[in-house]
Motif scaffolding. Structure first.
Motif, PDB file in Angstrom:
ATOM      1  N   VAL A 456       0.830  -1.097   0.054  1.00  0.00           N
ATOM      2  CA  VAL A 456      -0.047  -0.056   0.155  1.00  0.00           C
ATOM      3  C   VAL A 456       0.817   1.109   0.069  1.00  0.00           C
ATOM      4  O   VAL A 456       0.607   2.374  -0.891  1.00  0.00           O
ATOM      5  CB  VAL A 456      -1.118  -0.095   1.195  1.00  0.00           C
ATOM      6  N   THR A 457       1.903   1.236   0.686  1.00  0.00           N
ATOM      7  CA  THR A 457       2.746   2.293   0.839  1.00  0.00           C
ATOM      8  C   THR A 457       3.617   2.616  -0.452  1.00  0.00           C
ATOM      9  O   THR A 457       3.656   3.663  -1.016  1.00  0.00           O
ATOM     10  CB  THR A 457       3.756   2.270   2.133  1.00  0.00           C
ATOM     11  N   TRP A 458       3.961   1.788  -1.016  1.00  0.00           N
ATOM     12  CA  TRP A 458       4.795   1.885  -2.343  1.00  0.00           C
ATOM     13  C   TRP A 458       3.758   2.184  -3.512  1.00  0.00           C
ATOM     14  O   TRP A 458       4.378   2.926  -4.124  1.00  0.00           O
ATOM     15  CB  TRP A 458       5.429   0.349  -2.598  1.00  0.00           C
ATOM     16  N   HIS A 459       2.646   1.735  -3.500  1.00  0.00           N
ATOM     17  CA  HIS A 459       1.657   2.134  -4.648  1.00  0.00           C
ATOM     18  C   HIS A 459       1.348   3.392  -4.254  1.00  0.00           C
ATOM     19  O   HIS A 459       1.247   4.181  -5.419  1.00  0.00           O
ATOM     20  CB  HIS A 459       0.338   1.097  -4.408  1.00  0.00           C
ATOM     21  N   ALA A 460       0.975   3.937  -3.094  1.00  0.00           N
ATOM     22  CA  ALA A 460       0.842   5.244  -2.699  1.00  0.00           C
ATOM     23  C   ALA A 460       1.965   6.198  -3.242  1.00  0.00           C
ATOM     24  O   ALA A 460       1.924   7.400  -3.868  1.00  0.00           O
ATOM     25  CB  ALA A 460       0.236   5.425  -1.488  1.00  0.00           C
TER      26      ALA A 460
END
Length: 604
Positions: A456-460
């Motif tokens: 989720v963090t990398w995609h954000a």
């Protein structure tokens, strides 16, 4: 209504990468489009062709390879270790150097190219006259290959609030392929392949260990920008992200220029925190604008079009970015620092609780109860957050079946892999069907990382990189570099190496960044626990710019011409009262898609 690509060029700088000894046809065609040879192969054949600032190109030999870096370059002394290496440099070795740039390497019969992990620097490739060509923008490739617009993928761009992985990465031109931020494009003897980059680090560092790495990485990222710049400007909104960058930049360049504007809501405390930060940066020049002096939300929609590689996700603030260009450049700035990326890397995202529950159930329960109290979750929702074991594919399939349902209220937690996905009520049946097909097809793809928190963090961060890339398209036309140091590979890797349960803490605001900036930013500023609210700005902007919004969806609406929306329903939504901002979220993405189509039409 088909989009005509002949004569269509991207806004801002772009380049293409040509193999050695290929057909001269691509070069001839690119030169007719206005491109020039920027770098040659050792044989004298063109290697990099396009329109790119010479000061943002670094070329050198290392081992048996020639290396080209294009973008926000590191200090030249940082390249010594690569230049002096007797071996062929590895992409990952180069990526450890601070800065934000494309990496291109050439050796006999082999080309390698990649962008950045944050997707701020992206590559695409296509075939023309039997030659595979890579580019920093898909449009030159669409021109060469005759690729047409992929209307189905454009339909999915209407989805809100956030496009999930892997759908957000897809190119909107048929026949043009995207190079994933976690891959290297390799061209050898007419063959094409994508090699995976090294995996993200396992999140094993403690908060203290991670803070030391983050601080070192951010300091180096700031030095990379200031070492080659004259005057530097920076946002100083009062938030922890922009404040941290401003204090770091002031250590390197005391003549720093900071920009901020006041919000419409007098209860917002951003200005108070920004004033407190300004008082500790006595040598910097602080430029402050009142609310009425700064462009409104949804302003400048009818201004000169900016053509990026996809619709601009932050379209409602387009007028404000245009003003940043004018003000920063007017003060002699060549580099403007922004804190974008800080929320994505250091903010709160409770998706880590499922993973934590499997390793440390009691700690996960305590954290979930804290989140429950802060976010007003129900007991049922809290239990679901801890027990939802759906894979990414299962979650995408489930979301595809609920695209027309209302968006859940804020008291409902996100799913295990991100926020719920919805299509706007004005999406046509064809657009809805296309979105469902693409989502079900994407359900076959695995996640970016087995850890939900890292995924989720990398995609954000990648979504943020895409949006910043579009702002750069606007600012670069005026000679200003819009720099987001938090999105550098080195900063991203340092932040994601910290254990999620320490990087994400519901009881503390951005604990990793606050710990990293101790001794740089005054403790009084690092103790902030609030975040600015722009609700009043959005309502005022909508009211005063309603006429321009309505005009977008009159008889000349291109989305309607492509059969993707019902324009009358969009107009009714613009005129309707909006008791909460959630009902405005789908409008922003629709406006972005319409403006993107108009930009292409106006530049054809």
């Amino acid at each position: 209504m088909p989009i005509v690509t002949q004569g269509l060029l991207p806004s801002g700088p772009w380049f293409t990468v040509l193999p050695d000894g290929g057909s001269p046809s691509p070069l001839n065609r690119l030169q007719t489009l206005g491109g020039s040879v920027l770098i040659e192969h050792s044989t004298g054949e063109p290697w990099v062709v396009g329109l790119w600032p010479r000061e943002q190109i670094e070329l050198f030999s290392a081992g048996s390879s020639r290396v080209a870096l294009l973008g926000e370059l590191p200090p030249r002394e940082a390249l010594c270790s690569i230049r002096d290496s007797p071996e062929r440099p590895d992409v990952e070795q180069i990526a450890k150097i601070p800065g934000d740039f494309f990496i291109l390497t050439a050796r006999p019969r082999e080309l390698r190219a990649c962008g950045t992990r944050s997707a701020l620097r992206r590559l695409w490739y296509a075939n023309y006259a039997g030659v595979t060509i890579a580019a920093s923008h898909p449009l030159p490739l669409a021109l060469l290959s005759g690729a047409g617009l992929d209307v189905e993928r454009l339909a999915l761009q209407l989805a809100f609030p956030i496009l999930p992985y892997p759908l957000a990465d897809q190119c909107l031109w048929r026949g043009v392929q995207d190079v994933s931020p976690d891959a290297v494009l390799v061209l050898t003897s007419g063959e094409v392949r994508l090699e995976p980059r090294i995996p993200l680090p396992e999140p094993s560092l403690s908060l203290d260990e991670g803070a030391a790495r983050v601080r070192s990485a951010v300091e180096a990222a700031i030095t990379a920008r200031t070492s080659r710049a004259g005057t530097v400007s920076a946002d100083l909104s009062g938030g922890m992200d922009s404040t941290s960058l401003a204090f770091l930049a002031a250590r390197e360049m005391p003549e720093l220029v900071t920009l901020r504007h006041c919000e419409a809501d007098p209860a917002s405390d951003d200005s108070q925190w920004a004033s407190l930060a300004s008082s500790s940066l006595a040598e910097a020049q602080h430029v402050v604008f009142g609310h009425e002096e700064w462009p409104l939300i949804y302003s400048s929609l009818t201004g000169p079009p900016v053509l990026g590689d996809a619709p601009f996700r932050w379209v409602r603030t387009l007028g404000r970015y245009r003003r940043v260009v004018d003000v920063a450049a007017g003060h002699g700035s060549t580099v403007h620092l922004t804190g974008h990326g800080g929320d994505e890397l250091f903010g709160h995202a409770p998706t880590h609780l499922v993973d934590l529950a499997q390793r440390a159930p009691l700690r996960a329960l305590r954290e979930a109860l804290t989140q429950k109290a802060l976010r007003r979750w129900s007991w049922t929702a809290t239990v679901q957050v801890l027990t939802d074991r759906r894979t990414l594919g299962q979650w995408l399939s489930d979301e595809a079946a609920h695209l027309t349902e209302p968006l859940p209220p804020p008291t409902v937690p996100p799913g295990p892999w991100g926020y719920p996905i919805r299509m706007p009520p004005w999406a046509s049946p064809n657009a809805l069907a296309a979105a469902q097909r693409l989502m079900k097809h994407a359900s076959e793809v695995g996640p970016l990382h087995p850890s939900r928190a890292l995924h989720v963090t990398w995609h954000a961060a990648r979504l943020c990189g895409q949006a910043v890339r579009h702002v750069q398209t606007l600012t670069s036309c005026h000679g200003l570099t819009f720099a987001a140091p938090f999105l550098d590979d080195t900063v991203l890797m340092a932040a994601l190496a910290v254990r999620p349960e320490e990087r994400i803490n519901a009881q503390r605001y951005k604990p990793l960044l606050a710990r990293a900036m101790r001794g740089v930013v005054p403790d009084s500023l690092l103790g902030r626990t609030t975040k600015g609210d722009f609700t009043a700005d959005i309502y005022i902007g909508l009211e005063r710019n309603r006429r321009d919004l309505l005009e977008l969806f009159e008889d000349g609406c291109l989305l309607a011409a492509h059969g993707l929306v019902d324009a009358a329903t969009v107009r009714r939504a613009i005129l309707a009262p909006h008791p909460h901002l959630r009902s405005l979220i789908p409008l922003e993405h629709t406006v972005a898609c319409e403006l993107w189509l108009r930009a292409m039409t106006s530049r054809s």
